[in-house]
Design an enzyme around this catalytic site. Structure first.
Site, mmCIF file in Angstrom:
data_model
loop_
_atom_site.group_PDB
_atom_site.id
_atom_site.type_symbol
_atom_site.label_atom_id
_atom_site.label_comp_id
_atom_site.label_asym_id
_atom_site.label_seq_id
_atom_site.Cartn_x
_atom_site.Cartn_y
_atom_site.Cartn_z
ATOM 1 N N GLU A 106 0.797 -1.228 0.000
ATOM 2 C CA GLU A 106 0.000 0.000 0.000
ATOM 3 C C GLU A 106 0.830 1.279 0.000
ATOM 4 O O GLU A 106 0.752 2.086 0.938
ATOM 5 C CB GLU A 106 -0.954 0.008 1.201
ATOM 6 C CG GLU A 106 -1.975 -1.103 1.181
ATOM 7 C CD GLU A 106 -3.008 -1.001 2.280
ATOM 8 O OE1 GLU A 106 -4.024 -1.707 2.195
ATOM 9 O OE2 GLU A 106 -2.803 -0.209 3.238
ATOM 10 N N GLU A 153 -5.633 -8.530 0.791
ATOM 11 C CA GLU A 153 -6.284 -8.163 2.059
ATOM 12 C C GLU A 153 -7.747 -7.886 1.794
ATOM 13 O O GLU A 153 -8.095 -7.212 0.829
ATOM 14 C CB GLU A 153 -5.679 -6.901 2.699
ATOM 15 C CG GLU A 153 -4.310 -7.048 3.298
ATOM 16 C CD GLU A 153 -3.825 -5.757 3.955
ATOM 17 O OE1 GLU A 153 -4.682 -4.941 4.381
ATOM 18 O OE2 GLU A 153 -2.606 -5.555 4.037
#
Length: 468
Positions: free
Chosen positions: A164, A364
């Site tokens: 991320e 995720e």
């Protein structure tokens, strides 16, 4: 709904959120932030112990196996593995820990998916050089990556450079929810380029060093299509620019080796374009990822900003778009995030149609709520049906995307065991496995039994799942 043969059912975590600080010789930025401002963290809970994975991993892995977790995405801590950042000299205690951990995972039947950087910049490098603002730090990251590949290349089949990177921009350089809490749009632009460069350098090093035939290297990106609040041209234009900044800024260089030309033109016209050499751009152009990890939690809805971007103001990416809250949305109120499973289908189709149908997986996806003890029965079991519903509904949309031809080969829940979540600490619990942080007693939640059935049968169980 039967998923493809070989579909990987896993869970995700990270070193700084699970290991604790045992035998670490350096602080990362979160260690430093907690040491200097503990009141910034929910209930004053810091990263010293987290889920005690450093000591408990043999037992933790057995619990994960009972939850049907066949692969675990985790990270190496730069601040644990490397003794001297400038030379890349390895800290032997840290190296031995990860070697033992990966060997135990393999023996347990849990495949390691290893990320090199998960928000945890060494504090010394942040303070001395400015972290990702510095291209010298990019070179130091390359040295760290090389050592990791040399040490564990024979143990690891799936490597990832970053987790991320957009959150690094948002948290550290734009919106002040991660240390060093800088608000500097132009610096965030340079950081974005430097992270893309660091990833490319690590990929180049991987191909130079790796001798593990079949091993791959990728990147973990938090993606969501930018949805316009209306069909008005101004809202659609806001969504176009938001898509470029939020998704394509990292997605396109990682897969195609180029930056979106319209975003480059916009940044250039605003006089905030990154500093880059031709050699650096060539390096990015020649080192793409093999597979993509996609983290998805909530949609990103935008509308035109209240103030024109032509106004006299400090440059920030969101001078071009404003976040929009959909009226009547279904929301995880504890987190403030809209629940919108269809975005996972839209992501699947976008990867197929815009990015060459690169191999990818959901790295995720999950739901965390506060005060989860309110759903515990008299025997200590957490009946987290809301988590089962969340995963089920997202997997329905993912299944639709796969049936439409998107090349998705796995789904990783966030997370295996309740872990420490940055400044929110343990405010919201995401695990399939409960962790009593006062005693470190860990027990399966209802969702763990649901996930175990899903993993072993490869068929989506119903939401009205009954415990065995």
């Amino acid at each position: 709904m039967k998923f493809p043969e070989g579909f990987v059912w896993g869970a995700a975590s990270s070193g700084p959120q699970s290991e604790g600080n045992f035998n670490k010789i350096h602080q990362n930025v979160f260690d430093y932030w907690y040491a200097t401002e503990p009141g910034e963290f929910f209930q004053g809970v810091g990263p010293d112990l987290t889920s005690n994975f450093y000591n408990d991993y043999p037992n933790d892995l057995q619990l994960m196996k009972k939850a049907g977790i066949k692969a675990l995405r985790l990270s190496i801590q730069w601040s644990r593995l490397i003794q001297d950042f400038e030379t890349g000299t390895v800290n032997q205690a840290g190296a031995d820990f990860y070697r033992r951990l990966f060997a135990t995972m393999k023996a347990t039947g849990i495949e390691p998916y290893v990320t090199l950087f998960h928000f945890d910049m060494p504090a010394d490098l942040q303070h001395q050089y400015g972290g990702w603002q510095s291209k010298h730090v990019v070179s130091l990251f390359e040295k760290y990556a090389k050592e990791a590949f040399k040490l564990y290349g024979n143990q690891i089949n799936h490597w990832f450079t970053f987790n991320e990177p957009k959150v690094i921009l948002d948290g550290q350089y734009l919106y002040q929810f991660h240390y060093p809490k800088i608000v500097d749009g132009p610096s965030a632009v340079q950081v974005a380029f430097n992270i893309n460069l660091a990833s490319a350098k690590a990929i180049a090093a991987f191909h130079q060093i790796n001798t593990n035939v079949g091993a791959t290297i990728g990147m973990i990106l938090n993606l969501t299509p930018a949805y316009a609040a209306s069909e008005k041209p101004c809202d659609k234009e806001a969504a176009r620019i938001a898509e470029l900044w939020t998704n394509d800024l990292f997605l396109q260089p990682a897969i195609r080796g180029t930056f979106p030309s319209s975003l480059v033109d916009l940044l250039k016209s605003d006089h905030v374009l990154w500093n880059a050499t031709g050699a650096e751009l060539d390096l990015i152009a020649n080192n793409q990822i093999d597979e993509l990890g996609v983290n998805y939690y909530h949609p990103f809805r935008v509308e035109a900003p209240d103030v024109s971007p032509k106004s006299l103001q400090d440059w920030m990416p969101d001078i071009y778009f404003k976040e929009y809250q959909m009226p009547g949305r279904i929301e995880n109120v504890d987190r403030g995030w809209e629940i919108y499973p269809k975005a996972l289908y839209d992501i699947a189709i976008s990867i197929k149609e815009r990015f060459g149908n690169i191999p990818w997986f959901v790295s995720e996806n999950g739901m965390g709520v506060s005060r989860e003890d309110r759903f515990m029965d008299d025997y200590g079991m957490v009946h987290d049906d809301y988590r089962i519903d969340f995963m089920h509904d997202h997997l329905v949309e993912l299944f639709r995307g796969i049936k439409a031809g998107s090349n998705c080969h796995g789904y990783f829940a966030w997370t295996a065991i309740d872990n420490w979540s940055w400044k929110n600490a343990y405010r919201n619990r995401y695990g399939l496995i409960r962790n009593n942080i006062h005693t470190q007693e860990k027990t399966l939640k209802k969702s763990a039994y649901w996930f175990n059935q899903l993993s072993h049968q490869n068929i989506l169980p119903p939401t009205n799942f009954k415990l065995p």
